[in-house]
Write a protein that holds these residues in place. Structure first.
Motif, short mmCIF file in Angstrom:
data_model
loop_
_atom_site.label_atom_id
_atom_site.label_comp_id
_atom_site.label_asym_id
_atom_site.label_seq_id
_atom_site.Cartn_x
_atom_site.Cartn_y
_atom_site.Cartn_z
N ASN A 199 59.60 -32.08 -18.52
CA ASN A 199 59.53 -32.56 -17.15
C ASN A 199 59.93 -34.28 -17.39
OD1 ASN A 199 59.81 -30.95 -15.40
ND2 ASN A 199 57.83 -30.89 -14.61
N ARG A 200 58.81 -34.83 -18.47
CA ARG A 200 58.95 -36.22 -18.48
C ARG A 200 60.02 -36.83 -19.10
NH1 ARG A 200 53.78 -39.37 -18.37
NH2 ARG A 200 54.46 -41.40 -18.87
N PHE A 201 60.58 -36.12 -19.84
CA PHE A 201 61.90 -36.59 -20.84
C PHE A 201 62.88 -36.10 -20.01
CE2 PHE A 201 64.45 -37.51 -23.98
CZ PHE A 201 65.59 -36.57 -24.18
N VAL A 202 63.16 -35.37 -19.30
CA VAL A 202 64.16 -34.96 -18.74
C VAL A 202 64.37 -35.87 -17.42
CG1 VAL A 202 65.43 -33.10 -17.07
CG2 VAL A 202 64.47 -32.43 -19.46
N GLY A 203 63.10 -36.25 -16.90
CA GLY A 203 63.24 -37.07 -15.70
C GLY A 203 63.59 -38.56 -16.16
N ARG A 204 63.26 -38.98 -17.07
CA ARG A 204 63.64 -40.12 -17.56
C ARG A 204 65.12 -40.12 -17.98
NH1 ARG A 204 60.63 -44.53 -19.24
NH2 ARG A 204 62.67 -45.41 -19.61
N ALA A 205 65.43 -39.12 -18.68
CA ALA A 205 66.96 -39.21 -18.99
C ALA A 205 67.80 -39.21 -17.76
CB ALA A 205 67.18 -37.74 -19.96
N VAL A 206 67.43 -38.37 -16.80
CA VAL A 206 68.19 -38.20 -15.50
C VAL A 206 68.12 -39.52 -14.69
CG1 VAL A 206 68.14 -37.16 -13.27
CG2 VAL A 206 68.13 -35.75 -15.32
#
Lengths: 623, 74
Positions: free
Chosen positions: B22-29
């Motif tokens: 979640n953390r990475f995907v959230g940031r990437a998005v």
């Protein structure tokens, strides 16, 4: 509304959207900084009045979205949904609207009045983009202005948009997006994030269609970036840039250093004059010794702080800091820090107070404190003036070996200190998803920059002087010879000789221990103290504690009174002790946490003693 | 589909999939790296963050984590 009838404005925007510039532009020096309750995130509030209304501005932590992944995002989201803000000012980088409007998209569905500021319009113009703010305003139903936070003349449009948003309570109109986001809620885990992200970007494209035109640009790295991102030349280029910056910082520093040393010439004649007027000796000495000398000391350092803040503020604004961050990110990550932290470390070779001032570029408070805590281990200019000299006096040609040993211990010290202090300051998870932006280089706005630097320097002077006067007064009281005689009449001596059995464990007699304590005020002071003690010439004064007189026969005085192992202990103790009283004050000013400043100070004092003890035993083995 | 970390300098691609937590995907998005968006790899060297250009922005990503972004090369 606050209970003082101030309208509360919250500033919301992604990092690099110019939020701080806007905050400074609105509030000037009427700011207060603290931490959000219980969190390692800075809270900034400021005040201004316009057209008969009072406002309180809350600078929300820079975050990329309103999700709940990091402390910054949780705080931002909670604050907005709490309704404490009367109006939210959403910032977006006008030169990157495709992406920077994401924060606005994230705001959809929140029913707190807001308005949109398309900031950095000058950068957009430079890139040949044209933006029709009115069209965007029409689509969104909230005031939208094209703006440049660095241009004070433009603020009229800001205030108009602000008043309109407050009076009409304008809410963001995005029903389709809100509906799509509700749908996305049904997805699981990362799919939810992806689907809602896609919906938001599609919406953004809709909003800017027809309102933004741009010349298509070929994307390539400029010459400077090619050097910075070069696998081999990158790091030397960054170090070179920082050292160049350091040297340039000395230019504005010199005149102030001159003024400072002039102030240093006042005490002696002033003291005489006061005594002649019948002022009691105690008071005269205090006035001249503590007050005037402290001011002089600070003014000298202040020039350097001004220089550092200016030069590195310039580097940050132009965009060079982001490159520095990129180049050193992997290295600094080993200490739990970000790439930008390399800058304060290098600056601290010159002056730790400059290092503390330089750490302002680090936006994460926990990492900022950790950076400063580690920067204390870097021997500063004063150390370089004293330590090699002392090493040569006692150890002659072995001096380079000692210096190398010191540098090695410094690296070990920083690594250990990082281990000790990180748990309380930085969360490992914050480093996951470390995604940085490299904003396009842009010309600095000198007016805004100078206003900022003058403001910070003035602020620094007033805060630092309070701490310095306090600590200097305490030292002065402890070291004043109340019986008018020599050192032995002071409280410091009485304590020092009483605990001598303990200090001996660390390799120091009461004399060298007192020198060690003096080095907490300033490294030069240690020399003055040793001289005063061993020549029996009168009592200690802040003069000896801060400025250190050097008699002709200093070498003899030192070598005949201090044995080699003890000298080695003293050298290491002094090097790794608290850098100086001004560094302490600057650390307090930057971290605005008495708790952490005290922890760092006590930690350094204790570890300096331990290192000294080890050095002593090594010395005994050798000599 | 290949990992973003394997794309050579100068090549362009379209993001196909985002993996990770979640953390990475959230940031990437939130920084604009979403499926369907164009990316161009500007710099990709060992031991350095990978530099990509996407949605008008120059972005530096941790190279290990960029393995989570799958792209279709163009």
């Amino acid at each position: 509304m606050t209970n003082k009838n101030e309208t509360v404005i919250a500033l919301l925007g992604q990092p690099n959207s110019g939020k701080s510039t806007l905050f400074n532009g609105l509030t000037g020096l009427k700011q207060r900084v603290g931490n959000w309750p219980g969190k390692t995130v800075e809270k900034k509030e400021g005040f201004f009045s316009k057209n008969g209304r009072d406002y309180m501005v809350v600078d929300l932590p820079g975050s990329y979205s309103l999700s709940a992944n990091s402390d910054e995002e949780v705080i931002t989201r909670d604050y907005i949904t709490s309704g404490k803000a009367d109006v939210v000012c959403i910032l977006a980088d006008a030169s990157q609207l495709e992406r920077s409007l994401y924060m606005l998209a994230d705001y959809a569905g929140i029913d707190v009045p807001c308005f949109l500021v398309l900031n950095m319009k000058d950068v957009a113009e430079e890139q040949g983009k044209t933006i029709d703010a009115q069209a965007i305003e029409g689509k969104l139903g909230i005031p939208a202005i094209l703006f440049s936070a660095t241009d004070l003349k433009e603020y009229g449009t800001f205030y108009s948009a602000l008043e309109k948003a407050v009076d009409q309570k304008t809410l963001l109109k995005a029903p389709d997006l809100a509906a799509k986001l509700k749908l996305a809620e049904n997805e699981e885990g990362t799919n939810k994030l992806i689907k809602s992200g896609e919906a938001k970007f599609a919406w953004i494209d809709d909003v800017i269609r027809g309102a933004v035109t741009s010349k298509t640009q070929k994307v390539s790295l400029g010459k400077l970036d090619r050097i910075y991102t070069h696998p081999f030349w990158g790091k030397p280029a960054v170090v070179g840039t920082i050292i160049l910056g350091l040297i340039l910082s000395f230019i504005p520093a010199l005149p102030l250093m001159g003024v400072g040393s002039l102030v240093g010439m006042i005490p002696a004649p002033l003291e005489e004059a006061l005594l002649n007027m019948g002022c009691p000796a105690f008071l005269a000495a205090f006035m001249t010794d503590v007050v005037i000398r402290s001011i002089g000391f600070i003014v000298q350092m202040l020039g350097f702080v001004f220089g550092v803040t200016l030069v590195f503020g310039l580097l940050e604004e132009v965009g060079v800091m982001a490159r520095i961050s990129y180049v050193f990110d992997n290295t600094m990550a080993k200490l739990g820090l970000q790439g930008k932290s390399v800058m304060p470390f290098l600056v601290s070779f010159g002056c730790t107070m400059g290092g503390a001032a330089g750490s302002r570029v680090i936006d994460n408070w926990g990492q900022k404190v950790l950076t400063i805590a580690l920067a204390w281990a870097v021997p500063c200019g004063a150390a370089w003036a004293i330590i090699p000299m002392l090493s040569t006096v006692f150890f002659g040609a072995w001096m380079p070996v000692i210096i190398i040993a010191i540098l090695l211990v410094m690296i070990l010290h920083m690594w250990l200190t990082a281990k000790v202090f990180s748990p309380g300051l930085v969360k490992k998870e914050d480093r996951i998803g470390m995604i940085m932006e490299l904003p396009p280089y842009h010309k600095p706005k000198w007016g805004a920059l100078f206003r900022y630097v003058f403001g910070r320097t003035k602020d620094t002077f007033f805060r630092v002087i309070k701490v310095v006067l306090l600590v200097a007064s305490v030292f002065w009281l402890l070291s004043y010879s109340f019986d008018g005689g020599d050192v032995t009449g002071s409280i410091l001596y009485k304590i020092g000789s009483a605990i001598e059995p303990v200090t001996k464990i660390f390799g120091m007699s009461w004399q060298t221990f007192m020198a060690f304590i003096a080095s907490s005020l300033g490294k030069e002071g240690a020399i003055g103290v040793l001289t005063t003690i061993f020549t029996g010439s009168g009592g200690l004064s802040i003069n000896t504690l801060m400025n250190g007189m050097r008699p002709e026969n200093l070498n003899e005085i030192l070598t005949s009174n201090i044995a080699k192992p003890e000298a080695l202990a003293l050298i290491f103790a002094m090097t790794f002790n608290m850098p100086c009283i001004v560094a302490l004050a600057a650390t307090y000013q930057e971290t605005h946490s008495a708790k952490w400043t005290a922890r760092i100070a006590i930690y350094y004092t204790l570890t300096a003693l331990v290192i000294a003890g080890i050095a002593y035993r090594v010395g005994l083995l050798i000599w | 589909m290949i990992k973003l970390s394997e794309v050579q300098e100068g090549k362009k691609g379209v993001i196909a999939e985002l993996k990770g937590e979640n953390r990475f995907v959230g940031r990437a998005v939130s920084i604009g790296l979403t499926p369907g968006c164009n990316v161009e790899v500007i710099k990709n060297r060992k031991n350095r963050p990978i530099l990509v250009y996407s949605r008008d922005t120059m972005i530096a990503l941790n190279s290990k984590e960029s393995e989570n972004i799958l792209v279709e090369e163009v």
